[in-house]
Scaffold this active site. Structure first.
Site, PDB file in Angstrom:
ATOM      1  N   THR A 252       0.870  -1.172   0.000  1.00  0.00           N
ATOM      2  CA  THR A 252       0.000   0.000   0.000  1.00  0.00           C
ATOM      3  C   THR A 252       0.907   1.221   0.000  1.00  0.00           C
ATOM      4  O   THR A 252       1.589   1.517   0.972  1.00  0.00           O
ATOM      5  CB  THR A 252      -0.927   0.003   1.233  1.00  0.00           C
TER       6      THR A 252
ATOM      7  N   LYS B  33       0.636   4.813   8.399  1.00  0.00           N
ATOM      8  CA  LYS B  33       1.214   5.207   7.105  1.00  0.00           C
ATOM      9  C   LYS B  33       0.123   5.330   6.048  1.00  0.00           C
ATOM     10  O   LYS B  33       0.074   6.310   5.289  1.00  0.00           O
ATOM     11  CB  LYS B  33       2.267   4.175   6.697  1.00  0.00           C
TER      12      LYS B  33
ATOM     13  N   LYS C 246      -7.324   1.363  -2.789  1.00  0.00           N
ATOM     14  CA  LYS C 246      -6.909   0.901  -1.473  1.00  0.00           C
ATOM     15  C   LYS C 246      -7.119   1.987  -0.428  1.00  0.00           C
ATOM     16  O   LYS C 246      -7.459   1.708   0.725  1.00  0.00           O
ATOM     17  CB  LYS C 246      -5.442   0.453  -1.499  1.00  0.00           C
TER      18      LYS C 246
END
Length: 289
Positions: A99, A242, A174
């Site tokens: 990701t 993150k 995502k």
């Protein structure tokens, strides 16, 4: 694609390890690289070959998967010294399952094309359980022809595998996934905190609400871990933070306010400040204890 392929895999962590096992089980030839060689010993013992660098993996592979921690890790393994894109291997398909940022996915796609390679950004959802069962959701960005070419291989560990659009579209999808999970985690934790205060049997509560309108993957898979006090990582808090930062940065570029996501990130930042960054995302329940 031929039946048995030369496949490279870089990053054999919690999820990557399971994916390599699926590929080996299907009879493919696997070359792997991870920064800490000891972490790959189990996979080498069941048939994978250790390579000394990302470049070494890329030289001979037909398909190369990468699944590392952060965008700066992706940048290093693709563009750094002994990186993937330095390999002379025209026709190689590189698939980044980290990701990461849509911008970096577009950069990889551009540089790969210049070197005669093909690229997809293909982040996943489903956590450690989805990886073990081969039932991940895989969100793909890049050329449609490349997606069609590698779909049979992705099907070895994915259940919902969808083409989302050009390079970067997988990463944007995502972010939609992570935004949904982030705010949903607050709901799961608050439901359990409320049920506990009310003196309810929380396992029995889950049996009622998991199959109704409140049902979600987090409720079914992470709430039981919260109740049991199991904070082992299926997905690390540090990686979730993150992801939330990437989503907030991208939203800012689009002039979009996401107050729910901002709240969730602030709560996880607090957990990181207390040393929980290597715990699983279900550790958010500690905010209510």
């Amino acid at each position: 694609m031929t039946e048995h392929l030369k496949i490279g895999f870089i990053g054999t962590g919690v999820m990557g390890k399971s994916l390599v096992k699926h590929l080996l089980k299907a009879g493919h030839e696997l070359a792997i690289y991870t920064r800490t060689k000891e972490k790959a010993e189990e996979l080498v013992s069941i048939g994978a070959t250790w390579a000394s660098s990302p470049h070494e993996v890329a030289k001979n592979a037909q398909i190369l998967f990468t699944m590392v921690g952060y965008p700066h890790d992706v940048e290093e393994i693709y563009f750094g010294e002994n990186g993937i894109l330095g390999a002379d291997n025209k026709g190689l398909v590189v698939i980044d399952m980290t990701t990461s940022t849509p911008t970096l996915a577009q950069k990889i796609d551009k540089f790969a094309k210049e070197r005669g390679m093909l690229a997809l950004d293909a982040p996943v959802s489903g956590g450690d359980i989805g990886a073990q069962l081969g039932k991940l959701s895989i969100m793909c960005g890049g050329e449609k022809g490349t997606f069609d070419q590698v779909l049979p291989v992705l099907s070895l560990f994915g259940e919902t595998i969808l083409y989302q659009g050009p390079a970067g579209a997988g990463q944007h999808t995502k972010m939609c996934n992570q935004i949904t999970i982030a705010t949903g985690m607050i709901g799961v934790c608050e439901a359990l905190a409320y049920g506990k205060k009310a003196g309810l049997d929380l396992d029995q509560v889950l049996r009622s609400i998991s199959t109704g309108a409140a049902g979600s993957w987090s409720l079914s898979n992470l709430a039981p871990r919260m109740i049991a006090g199991n904070f082992e990582p299926g997905f690390y808090i540090k990686h979730f933070v993150k992801d939330m930062k990437i989503a907030l940065d991208e939203a800012e570029k689009m002039n979009l306010q996401l107050p729910g996501l901002q709240l969730t990130k602030s709560m996880y930042d607090e957990l990181v400040a207390h040393g929980y960054e290597d715990n699983g995302t279900q550790t958010l329940i500690k905010s209510y204890e």
